[in-house]
Design a protein around this motif. Sequence first.
Motif, PDB file in Angstrom:
ATOM      1  N   GLN A  39       0.840  -1.194   0.000  1.00 14.48           N
ATOM      2  CA  GLN A  39       0.000   0.000   0.000  1.00 14.48           C
ATOM      3  C   GLN A  39       0.878   1.248   0.000  1.00 14.48           C
ATOM      4  O   GLN A  39       2.037   1.203   0.410  1.00 14.48           O
ATOM      5  CB  GLN A  39      -0.907   0.008   1.238  1.00 14.48           C
ATOM      6  CG  GLN A  39      -1.809  -1.203   1.341  1.00 14.48           C
ATOM      7  CD  GLN A  39      -2.862  -1.279   0.249  1.00 14.48           C
ATOM      8  OE1 GLN A  39      -3.274  -0.274  -0.311  1.00 14.48           O
ATOM      9  NE2 GLN A  39      -3.320  -2.485  -0.050  1.00 14.48           N
ATOM     10  N   ALA A  40       0.316   2.357  -0.445  1.00 15.19           N
ATOM     11  CA  ALA A  40       1.037   3.634  -0.460  1.00 15.19           C
ATOM     12  C   ALA A  40       1.439   4.029   0.959  1.00 15.19           C
ATOM     13  O   ALA A  40       0.646   3.907   1.886  1.00 15.19           O
ATOM     14  CB  ALA A  40       0.161   4.717  -1.082  1.00 15.19           C
ATOM     15  N   LYS A  41       2.676   4.483   1.102  1.00 13.84           N
ATOM     16  CA  LYS A  41       3.135   4.983   2.406  1.00 13.84           C
ATOM     17  C   LYS A  41       2.565   6.376   2.648  1.00 13.84           C
ATOM     18  O   LYS A  41       2.227   6.743   3.763  1.00 13.84           O
ATOM     19  CB  LYS A  41       4.662   5.011   2.447  1.00 13.84           C
ATOM     20  CG  LYS A  41       5.289   3.625   2.379  1.00 13.84           C
ATOM     21  CD  LYS A  41       6.819   3.718   2.336  1.00 13.84           C
ATOM     22  CE  LYS A  41       7.432   2.381   1.988  1.00 13.84           C
ATOM     23  NZ  LYS A  41       7.461   2.113   0.551  1.00 13.84           N
ATOM     24  N   GLU A  42       2.497   7.176   1.582  1.00 20.39           N
ATOM     25  CA  GLU A  42       1.919   8.521   1.632  1.00 20.39           C
ATOM     26  C   GLU A  42       1.059   8.708   0.393  1.00 20.39           C
ATOM     27  O   GLU A  42       1.299   8.072  -0.628  1.00 20.39           O
ATOM     28  CB  GLU A  42       3.015   9.579   1.638  1.00 20.39           C
ATOM     29  CG  GLU A  42       3.887   9.595   2.870  1.00 20.39           C
ATOM     30  CD  GLU A  42       4.867  10.740   2.815  1.00 20.39           C
ATOM     31  OE1 GLU A  42       4.427  11.898   2.992  1.00 20.39           O
ATOM     32  OE2 GLU A  42       6.055  10.485   2.574  1.00 20.39           O
ATOM     33  N   ASP A  43       0.100   9.604   0.472  1.00 17.96           N
ATOM     34  CA  ASP A  43      -0.777   9.869  -0.665  1.00 17.96           C
ATOM     35  C   ASP A  43      -0.196  10.967  -1.549  1.00 17.96           C
ATOM     36  O   ASP A  43      -0.809  12.016  -1.758  1.00 17.96           O
ATOM     37  CB  ASP A  43      -2.183  10.233  -0.186  1.00 17.96           C
ATOM     38  CG  ASP A  43      -2.891   9.049   0.437  1.00 17.96           C
ATOM     39  OD1 ASP A  43      -2.592   7.906   0.053  1.00 17.96           O
ATOM     40  OD2 ASP A  43      -3.744   9.267   1.320  1.00 17.96           O
ATOM     41  N   VAL A  44       1.013  10.715  -2.063  1.00 13.74           N
ATOM     42  CA  VAL A  44       1.695  11.651  -2.958  1.00 13.74           C
ATOM     43  C   VAL A  44       2.441  10.866  -4.031  1.00 13.74           C
ATOM     44  O   VAL A  44       2.831   9.727  -3.813  1.00 13.74           O
ATOM     45  CB  VAL A  44       2.703  12.553  -2.207  1.00 13.74           C
ATOM     46  CG1 VAL A  44       2.007  13.394  -1.148  1.00 13.74           C
ATOM     47  CG2 VAL A  44       3.829  11.746  -1.591  1.00 13.74           C
ATOM     48  N   CYS A  45       2.627  11.500  -5.174  1.00 17.34           N
ATOM     49  CA  CYS A  45       3.506  10.932  -6.191  1.00 17.34           C
ATOM     50  C   CYS A  45       4.933  11.292  -5.779  1.00 17.34           C
ATOM     51  O   CYS A  45       5.284  12.477  -5.684  1.00 17.34           O
ATOM     52  CB  CYS A  45       3.198  11.495  -7.580  1.00 17.34           C
ATOM     53  SG  CYS A  45       4.422  10.988  -8.825  1.00 17.34           S
ATOM     54  N   ALA A  51       6.806   1.703  -4.621  1.00 16.63           N
ATOM     55  CA  ALA A  51       6.809   3.112  -5.030  1.00 16.63           C
ATOM     56  C   ALA A  51       5.391   3.556  -5.366  1.00 16.63           C
ATOM     57  O   ALA A  51       4.634   2.818  -5.999  1.00 16.63           O
ATOM     58  CB  ALA A  51       7.714   3.307  -6.242  1.00 16.63           C
ATOM     59  N   THR A  52       5.032   4.759  -4.935  1.00 17.04           N
ATOM     60  CA  THR A  52       3.732   5.332  -5.268  1.00 17.04           C
ATOM     61  C   THR A  52       3.975   6.499  -6.211  1.00 17.04           C
ATOM     62  O   THR A  52       4.688   7.443  -5.867  1.00 17.04           O
ATOM     63  CB  THR A  52       2.979   5.771  -4.001  1.00 17.04           C
ATOM     64  OG1 THR A  52       2.757   4.608  -3.195  1.00 17.04           O
ATOM     65  CG2 THR A  52       1.640   6.406  -4.347  1.00 17.04           C
ATOM     66  N   LEU A  53       3.371   6.397  -7.397  1.00 14.85           N
ATOM     67  CA  LEU A  53       3.612   7.363  -8.472  1.00 14.85           C
ATOM     68  C   LEU A  53       2.303   7.684  -9.191  1.00 14.85           C
ATOM     69  O   LEU A  53       1.298   7.007  -8.991  1.00 14.85           O
ATOM     70  CB  LEU A  53       4.644   6.796  -9.454  1.00 14.85           C
ATOM     71  CG  LEU A  53       6.000   6.440  -8.832  1.00 14.85           C
ATOM     72  CD1 LEU A  53       6.826   5.592  -9.783  1.00 14.85           C
ATOM     73  CD2 LEU A  53       6.750   7.695  -8.431  1.00 14.85           C
ATOM     74  N   CYS A  54       2.354   8.687 -10.060  1.00 15.52           N
ATOM     75  CA  CYS A  54       1.143   9.151 -10.733  1.00 15.52           C
ATOM     76  C   CYS A  54       0.770   8.301 -11.953  1.00 15.52           C
ATOM     77  O   CYS A  54       1.595   7.615 -12.540  1.00 15.52           O
ATOM     78  CB  CYS A  54       1.290  10.616 -11.122  1.00 15.52           C
ATOM     79  SG  CYS A  54       2.649  10.989 -12.241  1.00 15.52           S
ATOM     80  N   CYS A  55      -0.502   8.395 -12.312  1.00 14.22           N
ATOM     81  CA  CYS A  55      -1.092   7.612 -13.396  1.00 14.22           C
ATOM     82  C   CYS A  55      -0.858   8.253 -14.762  1.00 14.22           C
ATOM     83  O   CYS A  55      -0.282   9.331 -14.867  1.00 14.22           O
ATOM     84  CB  CYS A  55      -2.594   7.485 -13.161  1.00 14.22           C
ATOM     85  SG  CYS A  55      -3.471   9.058 -13.350  1.00 14.22           S
ATOM     86  N   VAL A  68       3.438  -5.178 -11.976  1.00 16.06           N
ATOM     87  CA  VAL A  68       2.069  -5.001 -11.482  1.00 16.06           C
ATOM     88  C   VAL A  68       1.961  -3.782 -10.575  1.00 16.06           C
ATOM     89  O   VAL A  68       2.802  -3.552  -9.705  1.00 16.06           O
ATOM     90  CB  VAL A  68       1.582  -6.250 -10.726  1.00 16.06           C
ATOM     91  CG1 VAL A  68       0.156  -6.061 -10.190  1.00 16.06           C
ATOM     92  CG2 VAL A  68       1.637  -7.480 -11.629  1.00 16.06           C
ATOM     93  N   ILE A  69       0.869  -3.024 -10.788  1.00 15.64           N
ATOM     94  CA  ILE A  69       0.535  -1.887  -9.929  1.00 15.64           C
ATOM     95  C   ILE A  69      -0.883  -2.069  -9.411  1.00 15.64           C
ATOM     96  O   ILE A  69      -1.668  -2.818  -9.978  1.00 15.64           O
ATOM     97  CB  ILE A  69       0.626  -0.544 -10.693  1.00 15.64           C
ATOM     98  CG1 ILE A  69      -0.361  -0.515 -11.871  1.00 15.64           C
ATOM     99  CG2 ILE A  69       2.055  -0.295 -11.149  1.00 15.64           C
ATOM    100  CD1 ILE A  69      -0.519   0.859 -12.526  1.00 15.64           C
ATOM    101  N   ILE A  70      -1.177  -1.367  -8.315  1.00 12.87           N
ATOM    102  CA  ILE A  70      -2.565  -1.273  -7.851  1.00 12.87           C
ATOM    103  C   ILE A  70      -2.940   0.197  -7.801  1.00 12.87           C
ATOM    104  O   ILE A  70      -2.075   1.072  -7.712  1.00 12.87           O
ATOM    105  CB  ILE A  70      -2.795  -1.927  -6.468  1.00 12.87           C
ATOM    106  CG1 ILE A  70      -2.008  -1.198  -5.373  1.00 12.87           C
ATOM    107  CG2 ILE A  70      -2.495  -3.404  -6.512  1.00 12.87           C
ATOM    108  CD1 ILE A  70      -2.435  -1.572  -3.954  1.00 12.87           C
ATOM    109  N   SER A  71      -4.235   0.454  -7.849  1.00 13.89           N
ATOM    110  CA  SER A  71      -4.709   1.814  -7.635  1.00 13.89           C
ATOM    111  C   SER A  71      -4.500   2.167  -6.170  1.00 13.89           C
ATOM    112  O   SER A  71      -4.719   1.336  -5.283  1.00 13.89           O
ATOM    113  CB  SER A  71      -6.192   1.920  -7.967  1.00 13.89           C
ATOM    114  OG  SER A  71      -6.661   3.210  -7.594  1.00 13.89           O
ATOM    115  N   SER A  72      -4.073   3.388  -5.919  1.00 12.22           N
ATOM    116  CA  SER A  72      -3.927   3.869  -4.540  1.00 12.22           C
ATOM    117  C   SER A  72      -5.033   4.851  -4.191  1.00 12.22           C
ATOM    118  O   SER A  72      -4.937   5.584  -3.212  1.00 12.22           O
ATOM    119  CB  SER A  72      -2.560   4.528  -4.368  1.00 12.22           C
ATOM    120  OG  SER A  72      -1.550   3.563  -4.528  1.00 12.22           O
TER     121      SER A  72
END
Length: 91
Positions: free
Chosen positions: A18-24, A45-49, A68-72
């Motif tokens: 899961q995303a650690k923070e809600d930021v790209c 890693a959490t990044l933009c779509c 593979v990615i998931i939606s955050s």
Amino acid sequence: MADEQPCQHMQAIKELKQAKEDVCEECIKIGSSWVHLRTCQTCGATLCCDQSRYKHMTKHFHHTGHPVIISSEPDEKWMWCYPDNLFAEYS
């Protein structure tokens, strides 16, 4: 997963990252904004779509090969496999 038959990349995922923070992570570095966030299931890693200006998650896939990615996004429960061009929902 929903009715779709998951690919080997999706089947290899035993626990969702899961995303650690809600930021790209990349947009923050350059002072940009994003539309939606995705989280890589290989490295977290959490990044933009792709609707975002810089499409950082797709660039991440091309650079790393992480499949593979998931939606955050809140209330979205789906994953995407880049190599197999496959979408699947999960519960």
